[in-house]
Design an enzyme around this catalytic site. Sequence first.
Site, PDB file in Angstrom:
ATOM      1  N   ASP A 129       0.825  -1.210   0.000  1.00  0.00           N
ATOM      2  CA  ASP A 129       0.000   0.000   0.000  1.00  0.00           C
ATOM      3  C   ASP A 129       0.864   1.268   0.000  1.00  0.00           C
ATOM      4  O   ASP A 129       1.962   1.284   0.549  1.00  0.00           O
ATOM      5  CB  ASP A 129      -0.858  -0.049   1.279  1.00  0.00           C
ATOM      6  CG  ASP A 129      -2.063   0.843   1.188  1.00  0.00           C
ATOM      7  OD1 ASP A 129      -2.164   1.616   0.228  1.00  0.00           O
ATOM      8  OD2 ASP A 129      -2.909   0.758   2.096  1.00  0.00           O
ATOM      9  N   ASP A 173      -2.772 -10.737   9.363  1.00  0.00           N
ATOM     10  CA  ASP A 173      -1.990  -9.516   9.599  1.00  0.00           C
ATOM     11  C   ASP A 173      -1.145  -9.651  10.855  1.00  0.00           C
ATOM     12  O   ASP A 173      -0.309  -8.794  11.134  1.00  0.00           O
ATOM     13  CB  ASP A 173      -2.927  -8.316   9.743  1.00  0.00           C
ATOM     14  CG  ASP A 173      -3.231  -7.679   8.394  1.00  0.00           C
ATOM     15  OD1 ASP A 173      -2.548  -8.013   7.409  1.00  0.00           O
ATOM     16  OD2 ASP A 173      -4.149  -6.841   8.332  1.00  0.00           O
ATOM     17  N   ASP A 195      -6.030  -7.123  -2.055  1.00  0.00           N
ATOM     18  CA  ASP A 195      -6.489  -6.940  -0.674  1.00  0.00           C
ATOM     19  C   ASP A 195      -7.965  -6.554  -0.637  1.00  0.00           C
ATOM     20  O   ASP A 195      -8.551  -6.154  -1.644  1.00  0.00           O
ATOM     21  CB  ASP A 195      -5.627  -5.848  -0.014  1.00  0.00           C
ATOM     22  CG  ASP A 195      -5.497  -6.035   1.483  1.00  0.00           C
ATOM     23  OD1 ASP A 195      -6.302  -6.785   2.072  1.00  0.00           O
ATOM     24  OD2 ASP A 195      -4.594  -5.415   2.073  1.00  0.00           O
ATOM     25  N   ARG A 200     -12.454   1.357   7.762  1.00  0.00           N
ATOM     26  CA  ARG A 200     -11.126   1.852   7.402  1.00  0.00           C
ATOM     27  C   ARG A 200     -11.250   3.053   6.449  1.00  0.00           C
ATOM     28  O   ARG A 200     -10.546   3.148   5.462  1.00  0.00           O
ATOM     29  CB  ARG A 200     -10.287   0.755   6.754  1.00  0.00           C
ATOM     30  CG  ARG A 200      -8.809   0.906   7.035  1.00  0.00           C
ATOM     31  CD  ARG A 200      -7.965  -0.002   6.164  1.00  0.00           C
ATOM     32  NE  ARG A 200      -6.568   0.063   6.590  1.00  0.00           N
ATOM     33  CZ  ARG A 200      -5.541  -0.244   5.813  1.00  0.00           C
ATOM     34  NH1 ARG A 200      -5.735  -0.639   4.578  1.00  0.00           N
ATOM     35  NH2 ARG A 200      -4.315  -0.160   6.260  1.00  0.00           N
TER      36      ARG A 200
HETATM   37  C1  GLA Z   1      -4.123  -4.945   4.974  1.00  0.00           C
HETATM   38  C2  GLA Z   1      -3.204  -6.099   4.641  1.00  0.00           C
HETATM   39  C3  GLA Z   1      -1.781  -5.742   4.985  1.00  0.00           C
HETATM   40  C4  GLA Z   1      -1.394  -4.502   4.226  1.00  0.00           C
HETATM   41  C5  GLA Z   1      -2.361  -3.369   4.519  1.00  0.00           C
HETATM   42  C6  GLA Z   1      -2.102  -2.174   3.616  1.00  0.00           C
HETATM   43  O1  GLA Z   1      -4.224  -4.755   6.333  1.00  0.00           O
HETATM   44  O2  GLA Z   1      -3.598  -7.263   5.295  1.00  0.00           O
HETATM   45  O3  GLA Z   1      -0.918  -6.811   4.677  1.00  0.00           O
HETATM   46  O4  GLA Z   1      -1.372  -4.786   2.852  1.00  0.00           O
HETATM   47  O5  GLA Z   1      -3.697  -3.766   4.316  1.00  0.00           O
HETATM   48  O6  GLA Z   1      -2.975  -1.138   3.844  1.00  0.00           O
END
Ligand code: GLA
Length: 744
Positions: free
Chosen positions: A368, A549, A479, A444
Amino acid sequence: MAIDVDEQQRYFHLTAGESSYVFQVIEEGYLAHWYWGPAIRPVGQVDRREMLIPRPFAPSVVPDHEWLSMDTLPQEFPGWGRGDYREPALRVRDSKGNRIVDLRFAGYEVMQGWPGPEGLPHLIAPSDGECQTLAVRLNDPVIRLDAILYYSVAHNLNAVIRWVRLENRGSDRVTLERALSASVDLPYGAWQFVQLTGHWGRERHVESGLLRGGVHRVESVRGTSSHQAQPFLAIAEEGVSETFGAVRAMNLVYSGNFLAIAQGDSYGGVRLGIGIHDDTFEWVLEPGEFFETPQAVLVYADHGLQQMSHVFHELYRKSLGSHGWRGRNRPIVLNSWEAMYFRVNHQDVVQLAKVAADVGIEVVVIDDGWFGDRRDDRRSLGDWVSNPEKFPRGIKGVADDLHALGLKCGLWVEPEMVSRESRLYQEHPEWCLGIPDRSLSEGRHQLVLDLSNPQVVDWMVEWLGRLIEETGIDYVKWDMNRHLSEVGSPVWPPSRQGEVYHRYVLGLYRVLEALTGRYPEVLFEGCSGGGGRFDPGMLYYTPQIWTSDNSDAIDRLAIQYGTSLLYPVETMTAHVSAVPNHQVGRVTPLSTRGWVAFSANLGYELDLRKLSRQELDEIRQQIRFYRQMRDLVQHGTFYRLASPWRDNSAGWMFVASGAQEALVIWINQWAEVSGPIRWLRLRGLDPTQDYRVVDVTQFDFGRELGIWGGDRLMGQGLAWRFDRDFQAKAWYLRTREFHEGERQ
Ligand code: GLA
């Protein structure tokens, strides 16, 4: 033969590996389910007619057949409204407002191969065995609805793949209110459920308990399969373990809202069902229209959860995956997220990539932050053009530089979402899911694009295709960072608003089908805030998924252990990250982080530039060793040996080459003062063979410990006393005769 039909008795006998599944057309054309269990020969009668006795308060459908009650008949695809008070597989509303559906046998067909539902991911018949499908047609003559039940089997795999096609053959509208993919009625027994639950950062923990009366439900209404639940439910013999107990499991090949049910009935039996969740589903069938459900995979295992997992692993390895990457080795990735968060830019990425290339990484993924004005998570989703200050030569420029370093280039995208602060939202506010006159909830800081709208689908295929072609990227991380709310779409009439949740999933699959078909060499990684959409539907297109994550090695023990119940390890991406860990602050040794990630699809997610020479050397060694072991890990047979919930340690092993070699990994949780010497009993070896046992804890073929018999290694095991928190231990075993060539 995988499918035997007794024409006279109208028995259907499916042989699926070491299991059988039997049903029959009985009086009045009803389909009775008789058997799902260890393989039996297709001779003689298998029915459970002795169960069909008149019961008080169980209405019979035919006046002089008191024993023929829908409430007691074990069925294949129960409809609602004819005196079956259990959970139906099918509930409809006809044009007069009635909700009864009554399906009777109308014919069958046996075909070679495995057909799949239209527009949905499905299992592809493996090439190494006899694969057949039975299609049984049922019909309700009053509302003129047909249901075709599909059953696909391979002669060497304990799995029955079920799905249903519903056809409106009448001249009036029929609305589907519930259309599950499969339903099975099991007889009396002491049953235990096994399921996977969790939340963000803690996905797929194993939960189990005794099944009681009432309905046990595992479900998601979040728009995705979710972190919270997994489209899976198993019913097992009481006391089930890795190696003991009969297990009957269901897993849905679908990524949206689902419902899995185990319902204790009045007489000690259990009804199982799995399919699309009906709370968020309705589907209008105009005359001539049809609807096809996702596939449900039914697995029977006679010897516990290990065998169940092996069936799922084998099936998904051979049969799941549309294009390109099925069965191929997965590359070692460095992801920028925990290294740089939103601060990615050309210079830093290339600097990092130089170190990455030097230690042996194969792909660098720019996460990101690369597009629009994306300096935080409040803006720019939808504006998929690289930021010229961060990337003056565009993504193509950085991809070229990575390629020149011998690396592949990956890129993060979140195509299903839009930020209010974006050009896309200004131009197309009507492209969001929403309901007129209602404000939209944000998750988000973002809104969800309406993938039930074909225009949005076309736009998405177009820009993603252009991005791939113009930049030359080799890898896409896909994602999806919020769940759905206020689900409605301006493109569908009021009568079809109940279809939008499912149409969203169909739209997503259309995009993925188009892209993975057009770019079979590009590796797509799935992600939804970690493992929030880790299901066979997504795995069909994205053969690997960011498991969680939460990158803490100790928390990952349970997450990866639970995920392995269904999915082979190479589907789980696992990264070595920095300490203190960013999610939980825990400090674990680099070798332990290495072994946990090594146990799956190895990658890294930390700023290598900040590491000492010694740490980089250790990582180089981890990668070198993983490359030597990659096919053993990514294609071997996986055995869970010690449970992180029960044993204060987690242990597993990979066995390959006809049990000629194995890798054993064992990770401690909490150190105990004067703790016991622990034994880890191995599995899957050849008891008649002798194995050279080498300590490989340092990621090399360090010290040969001796030659031990497979019988002893499985009967007694390997011993170790852990004396520190989070220590790791690993052994490589091979038979004396085995010449592993490249391994040493
Ligand atoms: C999500 C994904 C992470 C990362 C963030 C970026 O949380 O699971 O691995 O890519 O988004 O914003």
